[in-house]
Write an enzyme that holds these catalytic residues in place. Structure first.
Site, PDB file in Angstrom:
ATOM      1  N   GLU A 165       0.791  -1.239   0.000  1.00 39.91           N
ATOM      2  CA  GLU A 165       0.000   0.000   0.000  1.00 39.91           C
ATOM      3  C   GLU A 165       0.820   1.284   0.000  1.00 39.91           C
ATOM      4  O   GLU A 165       0.482   2.223   0.708  1.00 39.91           O
ATOM      5  CB  GLU A 165      -0.925   0.017   1.235  1.00 39.91           C
ATOM      6  CG  GLU A 165      -1.905  -1.115   1.239  1.00 39.91           C
ATOM      7  CD  GLU A 165      -2.795  -1.120   2.477  1.00 39.91           C
ATOM      8  OE1 GLU A 165      -4.003  -1.307   2.304  1.00 39.91           O
ATOM      9  OE2 GLU A 165      -2.287  -0.944   3.602  1.00 39.91           O
TER      10      GLU A 165
HETATM   11  C1  TNX Z   1      -4.594  -3.882   4.595  1.00 37.44           C
HETATM   12  S1  TNX Z   1      -3.004  -6.290   4.323  1.00 37.44           S
HETATM   13  C2  TNX Z   1      -3.328  -3.693   5.111  1.00 37.44           C
HETATM   14  C3  TNX Z   1      -3.180  -3.303   6.526  1.00 37.44           C
HETATM   15  C4  TNX Z   1      -4.497  -3.080   7.188  1.00 37.44           C
HETATM   16  C5  TNX Z   1      -5.454  -4.178   6.768  1.00 37.44           C
HETATM   17  C6  TNX Z   1      -6.762  -4.123   7.476  1.00 37.44           C
HETATM   18  C7  TNX Z   1      -1.933  -5.301   4.111  1.00 37.44           C
HETATM   19  C8  TNX Z   1      -0.731  -5.809   3.537  1.00 37.44           C
HETATM   20  N1  TNX Z   1      -2.165  -4.021   4.438  1.00 37.44           N
HETATM   21  O1  TNX Z   1      -2.370  -2.143   6.618  1.00 37.44           O
HETATM   22  O2  TNX Z   1      -4.309  -3.137   8.568  1.00 37.44           O
HETATM   23  O3  TNX Z   1      -5.665  -4.067   5.391  1.00 37.44           O
HETATM   24  O4  TNX Z   1      -7.568  -5.202   7.134  1.00 37.44           O
END
Ligand code: TNX
Length: 476
Positions: free
Chosen positions: A289
């Site tokens: 992300e």
């Molecule tokens: C996505 S899964 C994220 C996390 C959040 C999560 C909440 C991932 C690699 N990144 O930063 O906590 O969703 O469900």
């Protein structure tokens, strides 16, 4: 007769009338394991003490079974066999881990203080069976993490992944970087207290996990999810400016300067410290992300991370977004969402010598709500009732990735909405057990599984563990 062992072994039959188990028998087995499987012996000792405290063991009698516990290198890694009859008990294992899982299965079959004839051949489908805890959004105290390690070991997980940094807090001491814990650890989502693992805590949890055959994989998230690190060391930010702590739950807004010496000195210190203090083979460096970065600059950063980790003698784990970057052989890519393009994952698996860990959000994310309106959890991926966590196959869940490139399965608990151990176990139980069956590759059989979960629910109650009384289970 039906059995209630979770995750279900590959082959397990229980027949005949139960005979009483004595402390003497368990102690003799412990002694036979001691020299070649000390952690299995240690575990069996604790099982014996618990059963004695509950008063369910028979007084020792004259007709104790003859016992053998031996290593059989012809068995694959982590495999074991149990053959328990009134006259003889035999435990065989391919390695030390196999002996440990044998004891975990044995602990479940003798829990009532008696045992029928048991014939069991067992071993996992996948070498990686992970459980992830996010200590960054909300911190958990060391004894709470111990509780969760015990649960994971009961269900034969062998990897403990700790998510130790994010925008909201930095949760582990790092050599040479004192401000991470003095300036960036005292906050949490919603303004809670935060906290961090001292070097001693980290070593303690690593040892606690190791004693239960779980390998600790620490994660520090880069190049995004770095707001807390930037609070501590503003010099690693793109603009070099000071920042206030962040306590919200937005994702994807932060990242470090991608090329500055300040950033790479920081990365070097963090990787060096974690590599020196981590006994396991892997370091997880995030990679998810980073929404504000261009693909090519992101890829260049991740490739340089790969070189740093390689130089420190560790293997790399990264979230799915890093797939396609040229990463060292042996790297593991953790798949989590359909929302990031996945068409190329099959090619990556075939051409780059990387392996995949399956954590698809709509099955394996223990932070997703069970159903709409559930008081805990998020719901961006799906509503995940017990059966959604149970009914899936890793080889079908990862687009185009060949089965042989799948190293395993990991259940992930993100902690935006959890504040207490009760909150955590309410999201984790019973879904963790479904993920344990998927990761172990247990024979698929929902009615058998559902009945066993109801039986385990009684011991969670007895142990004071809060859990979700899924309407899919008949708990009576
Ligand atoms: C996505 S899964 C994220 C996390 C959040 C999560 C909440 C991932 C690699 N990144 O930063 O906590 O969703 O469900």
């Amino acid at each position: 007769m039906p059995h209630h062992v979770l995750p279900a072994p590959q082959a397990l039959t229980l027949t005949g009338a139960p005979s009483a188990v004595t402390a003497g028998t368990l102690e003799t087995l412990t002694a036979a394991l001691r020299s070649w499987a000390p952690r299995a012996a240690g575990r069996l000792e604790r099982v014996t003490t618990d059963l004695e405290a509950r008063g369910v063991l028979a007084p020792s009698g004259p007709d104790a079974p003859r016992l053998s516990a031996r290593l059989d290198p012809a068995l694959p890694a982590e495999h074991y066999a149990l053959d328990l009859r009134p006259e003889t008990w035999e435990l065989t294992a391919g390695d030390e881990a196999g002996a440990f899982w044998a004891v975990q299965t044995l602990a479940q079959v003798v829990a009532g203080g008696s045992v029928p004839e048991v014939v069991c051949q067992d071993g996992p489908a996948y070498p990686v069976r992970g459980f992830m805890l996010d200590l960054a959004r909300h911190f958990l105290a060391v004894p709470d993490v111990e509780r969760l390690i015990d649960l994971a070991a009961t269900y034969r997980f062998n990897r403990l992944h700790l998510h130790l940094s994010d925008d909201q807090g930095w949760r582990v001491e790092i050599d040479g970087r004192p401000r991470l814990t003095s300036h960036a650890s005292a906050t949490a989502v919603g303004g809670g207290d935060g906290g961090f693992l001292t070097f001693a805590d980290y070593e303690h949890l690593q040892q606690y996990a190791y004693d239960r055959h779980l390998e600790l994989v620490p994660e520090v998230d880069l190049p995004g999810h770095t707001h807390a690190a930037q609070v501590a060391y503003p010099g690693i930010s793109p603009d070099g400016a000071e920042r206030e702590p962040y306590t919200g739950i937005e994702v994807g807004f932060s990242h470090v300067h991608l090329t500055s010496p300040a950033t790479w000195d920081f990365v070097e210190d963090v990787v060096a410290s974690l590599a020196a203090r981590t006994r396991g083979r892997y370091l997880h460096l995030g990679g998810d992300e980073a929404h504000t970065l261009e693909r090519d600059e992101y890829v260049a950063f991740v490739e340089r991370l790969g070189e740093v980790v390689d130089r420190h003698g560790k293997l790399l784990v990264m979230w799915q977004e890093a797939a396609g970057a040229r990463l060292p052989a042996g790297t593991q890519i953790q798949y989590w969402t359909r929302e990031v393009a996945g068409d190329h994952l099959g090619d990556v698996a075939r051409t780059q010598g990387v392996q995949f860990v399956a954590s698809p959000g709509h099955h394996a994310y223990l932070d997703q709500k069970y159903h709409p309106g559930y008081p805990l959890g998020l719901e961006w991926a799906a509503h995940v009732e017990l059966r959604d966590a149970y009914d899936w196959d890793p080889a079908d869940a990862l687009p185009g990735v060949p089965a042989e490139a799948i190293a395993g399965v990991e259940a992930c608990l993100w902690s935006e909405t959890v504040r207490t151990l009760d909150d955590v176990t309410t999201l984790v139980l019973p879904r963790l057990v479904a993920l344990a069956e998927v990761a172990w590759g247990s024979p698929r059989d929902w009615p058998r599984f559902a009945e066993a979960v109801a039986v385990h629910g009684r011991s969670w109650d007895a142990d004071g563990l809060a859990f979700h009384r899924s309407p899919q289970i008949d708990w009576t």
